[in-house]
Design an enzyme around this catalytic site. Structure first.
Site, PDB file in Angstrom:
ATOM      1  N   GLU A 175       0.823  -1.213   0.000  1.00  9.52           N
ATOM      2  CA  GLU A 175       0.000   0.000   0.000  1.00  9.52           C
ATOM      3  C   GLU A 175       0.853   1.257   0.000  1.00  9.52           C
ATOM      4  O   GLU A 175       1.973   1.267   0.512  1.00  9.52           O
ATOM      5  CB  GLU A 175      -0.944   0.008   1.188  1.00  9.52           C
ATOM      6  CG  GLU A 175      -0.279   0.195   2.528  1.00  9.52           C
ATOM      7  CD  GLU A 175      -1.292   0.383   3.639  1.00  9.52           C
ATOM      8  OE1 GLU A 175      -1.923   1.459   3.697  1.00  9.52           O
ATOM      9  OE2 GLU A 175      -1.443  -0.544   4.446  1.00  9.52           O
ATOM     10  N   ARG A 227      -2.499  11.128   7.173  1.00  9.10           N
ATOM     11  CA  ARG A 227      -2.358  10.458   5.878  1.00  9.10           C
ATOM     12  C   ARG A 227      -3.631  10.498   5.051  1.00  9.10           C
ATOM     13  O   ARG A 227      -3.601  10.233   3.861  1.00  9.10           O
ATOM     14  CB  ARG A 227      -1.938   8.988   6.080  1.00  9.10           C
ATOM     15  CG  ARG A 227      -0.526   8.844   6.588  1.00  9.10           C
ATOM     16  CD  ARG A 227      -0.160   7.407   6.930  1.00  9.10           C
ATOM     17  NE  ARG A 227      -0.200   6.554   5.749  1.00  9.10           N
ATOM     18  CZ  ARG A 227      -0.496   5.267   5.775  1.00  9.10           C
ATOM     19  NH1 ARG A 227      -0.800   4.674   6.917  1.00  9.10           N
ATOM     20  NH2 ARG A 227      -0.501   4.560   4.678  1.00  9.10           N
ATOM     21  N   ARG A 251      -5.562   5.768  -0.870  1.00  7.91           N
ATOM     22  CA  ARG A 251      -4.422   4.860  -1.005  1.00  7.91           C
ATOM     23  C   ARG A 251      -4.384   4.256  -2.408  1.00  7.91           C
ATOM     24  O   ARG A 251      -5.407   4.154  -3.081  1.00  7.91           O
ATOM     25  CB  ARG A 251      -4.519   3.678  -0.019  1.00  7.91           C
ATOM     26  CG  ARG A 251      -4.626   4.029   1.429  1.00  7.91           C
ATOM     27  CD  ARG A 251      -3.281   4.448   2.032  1.00  7.91           C
ATOM     28  NE  ARG A 251      -3.401   4.603   3.460  1.00  7.91           N
ATOM     29  CZ  ARG A 251      -3.864   5.687   4.067  1.00  7.91           C
ATOM     30  NH1 ARG A 251      -4.287   6.718   3.370  1.00  7.91           N
ATOM     31  NH2 ARG A 251      -3.919   5.748   5.380  1.00  7.91           N
ATOM     32  N   HIS A 282     -10.514   4.763   2.173  1.00  5.25           N
ATOM     33  CA  HIS A 282      -9.781   3.925   3.132  1.00  5.25           C
ATOM     34  C   HIS A 282     -10.243   2.475   3.135  1.00  5.25           C
ATOM     35  O   HIS A 282     -10.691   1.929   4.145  1.00  5.25           O
ATOM     36  CB  HIS A 282      -9.861   4.521   4.544  1.00  5.25           C
ATOM     37  CG  HIS A 282      -8.737   4.062   5.418  1.00  5.25           C
ATOM     38  ND1 HIS A 282      -8.913   3.118   6.398  1.00  5.25           N
ATOM     39  CD2 HIS A 282      -7.434   4.403   5.437  1.00  5.25           C
ATOM     40  CE1 HIS A 282      -7.758   2.889   7.002  1.00  5.25           C
ATOM     41  NE2 HIS A 282      -6.844   3.664   6.440  1.00  5.25           N
TER      42      HIS A 282
END
Length: 96
Positions: free
Chosen positions: A52, A63, A67, A87
């Site tokens: 990831e 963050r 992703r 997420h």
């Protein structure tokens, strides 16, 4: 799994894809670590297949939720990559 064109990624996602192809450097310590696929939304593979990477979210203090998850070896030439903007609740395969 849905798909998204490379050009359909946010600019930060396109930047991360280039960093993956170059083998880094990556912005976050967790980038390049094993993704466990605990949600089981991606095709099942042996542990260690998926890695990831964080896609920076403008304005986020951490963050954020975005992703890119890639599978294959070596990591800088993955067989497949997926984008999630929520997420890991959903994924779109990145068409390259």
């Amino acid at each position: 799994v849905a798909s998204v064109a490379y050009t359909g990624l946010p600019p930060q996602g396109q930047e991360v894809m280039e960093q993956i192809r170059q083998g880094g450097p990556f912005r976050y310590e967790k980038d390049g670590t094993v993704f466990g696929n605990r949600e089981r939304l991606l095709p099942p593979r042996a542990r260690g297949h998926y890695r990831e990477y964080t896609v920076k979210t403008p304005g986020a203090a951490d963050r954020g939720a975005r992703r890119i998850v890639c599978g294959g070896s070596p990591p800088n030439r993955p067989d497949v990559c997926y984008y999630t903007g929520d997420h890991y609740a959903s994924f779109s395969r990145i068409a390259q």
